[in-house]
Design a protein around this motif. Structure first.
Motif, mmCIF file in Angstrom:
data_model
loop_
_atom_site.group_PDB
_atom_site.id
_atom_site.type_symbol
_atom_site.label_atom_id
_atom_site.label_comp_id
_atom_site.label_asym_id
_atom_site.label_seq_id
_atom_site.Cartn_x
_atom_site.Cartn_y
_atom_site.Cartn_z
ATOM 1 N N PRO A 138 0.842 -1.203 0.000
ATOM 2 C CA PRO A 138 0.000 0.000 0.000
ATOM 3 C C PRO A 138 0.874 1.249 0.000
ATOM 4 C CG PRO A 138 -0.670 -1.561 1.722
ATOM 5 C CD PRO A 138 0.643 -2.037 1.208
ATOM 6 N N LEU A 139 0.519 2.232 -0.804
ATOM 7 C CA LEU A 139 1.307 3.461 -0.844
ATOM 8 C C LEU A 139 1.321 4.144 0.521
ATOM 9 C CD1 LEU A 139 2.928 5.494 -2.532
ATOM 10 C CD2 LEU A 139 0.752 6.587 -3.138
ATOM 11 N N THR A 140 0.272 3.979 1.295
ATOM 12 C CA THR A 140 0.232 4.587 2.628
ATOM 13 C C THR A 140 1.326 4.049 3.533
ATOM 14 O OG1 THR A 140 -1.425 2.937 3.262
ATOM 15 C CG2 THR A 140 -2.235 5.114 2.617
ATOM 16 N N ASP A 141 1.852 2.852 3.223
ATOM 17 C CA ASP A 141 2.891 2.231 4.047
ATOM 18 C C ASP A 141 4.259 2.233 3.369
ATOM 19 O OD1 ASP A 141 0.902 1.682 5.873
ATOM 20 O OD2 ASP A 141 0.571 -0.359 5.154
ATOM 21 N N ALA A 142 4.408 3.005 2.267
ATOM 22 C CA ALA A 142 5.657 2.985 1.505
ATOM 23 C C ALA A 142 6.846 3.352 2.378
ATOM 24 C CB ALA A 142 5.565 3.942 0.320
ATOM 25 N N ARG A 143 7.893 2.530 2.329
ATOM 26 C CA ARG A 143 9.083 2.732 3.150
ATOM 27 C C ARG A 143 10.224 3.373 2.372
ATOM 28 N NH1 ARG A 143 8.653 -3.206 6.165
ATOM 29 N NH2 ARG A 143 6.388 -3.093 6.434
ATOM 30 N N PHE A 144 10.035 3.499 1.071
ATOM 31 C CA PHE A 144 11.012 4.167 0.215
ATOM 32 C C PHE A 144 10.266 4.626 -1.025
ATOM 33 C CE2 PHE A 144 11.702 -0.455 0.601
ATOM 34 C CZ PHE A 144 11.002 -0.872 -0.517
ATOM 35 N N ALA A 145 10.927 5.460 -1.807
ATOM 36 C CA ALA A 145 10.273 6.054 -2.968
ATOM 37 C C ALA A 145 9.854 4.982 -3.982
ATOM 38 C CB ALA A 145 11.211 7.061 -3.627
ATOM 39 N N PRO A 146 8.593 4.945 -4.365
ATOM 40 C CA PRO A 146 8.162 3.967 -5.365
ATOM 41 C C PRO A 146 8.569 4.392 -6.772
ATOM 42 C CG PRO A 146 6.311 5.329 -4.715
ATOM 43 C CD PRO A 146 7.474 5.747 -3.851
ATOM 44 N N ASP A 147 8.845 3.435 -7.615
ATOM 45 C CA ASP A 147 9.070 3.732 -9.028
ATOM 46 C C ASP A 147 7.750 3.982 -9.736
ATOM 47 O OD1 ASP A 147 11.949 3.441 -9.264
ATOM 48 O OD2 ASP A 147 11.624 1.317 -8.862
ATOM 49 N N VAL A 148 6.737 3.234 -9.323
ATOM 50 C CA VAL A 148 5.419 3.307 -9.963
ATOM 51 C C VAL A 148 4.345 3.252 -8.886
ATOM 52 C CG1 VAL A 148 3.817 2.188 -11.581
ATOM 53 C CG2 VAL A 148 6.286 2.152 -12.044
ATOM 54 N N VAL A 149 3.300 4.048 -9.063
ATOM 55 C CA VAL A 149 2.108 3.960 -8.213
ATOM 56 C C VAL A 149 0.967 3.471 -9.087
ATOM 57 C CG1 VAL A 149 0.421 5.263 -6.860
ATOM 58 C CG2 VAL A 149 2.872 5.745 -6.619
ATOM 59 N N LEU A 150 0.324 2.403 -8.653
ATOM 60 C CA LEU A 150 -0.730 1.779 -9.443
ATOM 61 C C LEU A 150 -2.088 2.048 -8.802
ATOM 62 C CD1 LEU A 150 -0.822 -0.533 -11.897
ATOM 63 C CD2 LEU A 150 -1.947 -1.729 -10.025
ATOM 64 N N LEU A 151 -3.045 2.467 -9.627
ATOM 65 C CA LEU A 151 -4.409 2.715 -9.178
ATOM 66 C C LEU A 151 -5.368 1.779 -9.896
ATOM 67 C CD1 LEU A 151 -4.549 6.626 -9.505
ATOM 68 C CD2 LEU A 151 -3.649 5.271 -7.598
ATOM 69 N N ARG A 152 -6.438 1.420 -9.208
ATOM 70 C CA ARG A 152 -7.566 0.751 -9.844
ATOM 71 C C ARG A 152 -8.719 1.732 -9.839
ATOM 72 N NH1 ARG A 152 -7.610 -4.982 -6.825
ATOM 73 N NH2 ARG A 152 -9.755 -5.050 -7.595
ATOM 74 N N VAL A 153 -9.239 2.029 -11.025
ATOM 75 C CA VAL A 153 -10.208 3.113 -11.171
ATOM 76 C C VAL A 153 -11.428 2.665 -11.969
ATOM 77 C CG1 VAL A 153 -8.367 4.843 -11.095
ATOM 78 C CG2 VAL A 153 -9.148 3.988 -13.309
ATOM 79 N N ASN A 154 -12.503 3.462 -11.833
ATOM 80 C CA ASN A 154 -13.680 3.264 -12.667
ATOM 81 C C ASN A 154 -13.728 4.376 -13.718
ATOM 82 O OD1 ASN A 154 -14.728 5.592 -11.412
ATOM 83 N ND2 ASN A 154 -15.805 4.377 -9.860
ATOM 84 N N GLY A 155 -14.779 4.412 -14.502
ATOM 85 C CA GLY A 155 -14.867 5.379 -15.587
ATOM 86 C C GLY A 155 -14.849 6.821 -15.115
ATOM 87 N N ARG A 156 -15.558 7.118 -14.028
ATOM 88 C CA ARG A 156 -15.596 8.487 -13.525
ATOM 89 C C ARG A 156 -14.217 8.930 -13.034
ATOM 90 N NH1 ARG A 156 -15.916 11.749 -9.291
ATOM 91 N NH2 ARG A 156 -17.371 13.531 -9.345
#
Length: 249
Positions: A138-156
């Motif tokens: 989870p990005l909320t628990d990231a312990r170092f800089a992420p290379d990529v942040v992935l989201l799951r989204v709907n149409g809106r």
């Protein structure tokens, strides 16, 4: 050092929460980090390795995209062998060249079905440098800089992101190559998904994915916040205006 680490953790958590709030995400953002060595502070993914297929493929999950789902609830690191079952994911994540996976049975099945064209499959974006470890969580628990942040989204939610990031790329199959677009080319990229990944991850039919370069996350969050606020104003106007069209009793 401890104070700097705490500030970093707070920063990623703040960005994650702002993104979830502005987009009304139902699934929290996931961080993905590629590294030369497994981070000492991150536990290894420990689900059992599968039995090998007839062509020798094996992995701890059916495909790399399944780690996205696992990372919603826990932070962990993986090794290249953990990704060994899906040849497409191994290629897009830079864990194997196309020549190394071209003769595998899963690639043959995709080619025979017409799902991909043999002349184009080797042109799918892929990460160029082979990592020895890929960490998720989870990005909320990231312990170092992420290379990529992935989201799951709907149409809106994709509508808001498309307005906030005008250069956003919208891609098709395979779904996992948007990770390479974000990491390798610094592009914000969305995928409408692919049948292969949906069957393996169990993603809902109304869900899509978006990959954001970690280095661009702060600016994307700011743009999303502003766009979402404007959309709220416009939506309220449209809702109020529509009241004139309600049938009178």
């Amino acid at each position: 050092m401890e104070n700097a680490t705490n500030e970093l953790l707070t920063g990623w958590k703040t960005l994650a929460n702002e993104l979830s709030h502005s987009l009304h995400l139902s699934v929290p953002p996931v961080s993905i980090t590629f590294s030369d060595e497994s981070p000492d502070s991150v536990p290894a993914f420990d689900e059992p390795m599968s039995s090998p297929s007839d062509d020798g493929r094996a992995g701890r999950v059916p495909a790399s995209c399944v780690f996205w789902v696992k990372a919603i609830a826990a932070t962990f690191t993986t090794s290249p062998k953990d990704h060994g079952n899906c040849s497409v994911g191994r290629y897009t994540h830079g864990l194997a060249s196309f020549a190394e996976v071209a003769d595998n049975a899963d690639i043959a099945a995709l080619l025979e079905s017409g799902w991909v064209d043999g002349t184009d499959v080797g042109k799918i974006p892929a990460i160029s440098k082979r990592a020895n470890a890929i960490s998720y969580g989870p990005l909320t628990d990231a312990r170092f800089a992420p290379d990529v942040v992935l989201l799951r989204v709907n149409g809106r939610q994709l509508m808001v992101l498309s307005d906030a990031v005008p250069e956003l790329r919208i891609e098709g199959k395979p779904q996992c190559h948007i990770v390479a677009l974000a990491k390798e080319y610094n592009q914000v990229a969305a995928s409408v998904g692919c049948a292969l990944s949906r069957a393996r991850t169990g993603m809902g039919p109304d869900e899509m994915t978006v990959a954001i370069p970690g280095s661009r996350l702060a600016s994307v969050v700011q743009a999303v916040r502003q766009t979402a606020a404007v959309d709220t104003v416009v939506a309220k106007y449209a809702a109020d205006d529509a009241k004139r069209f309600k049938v009178r009793q």
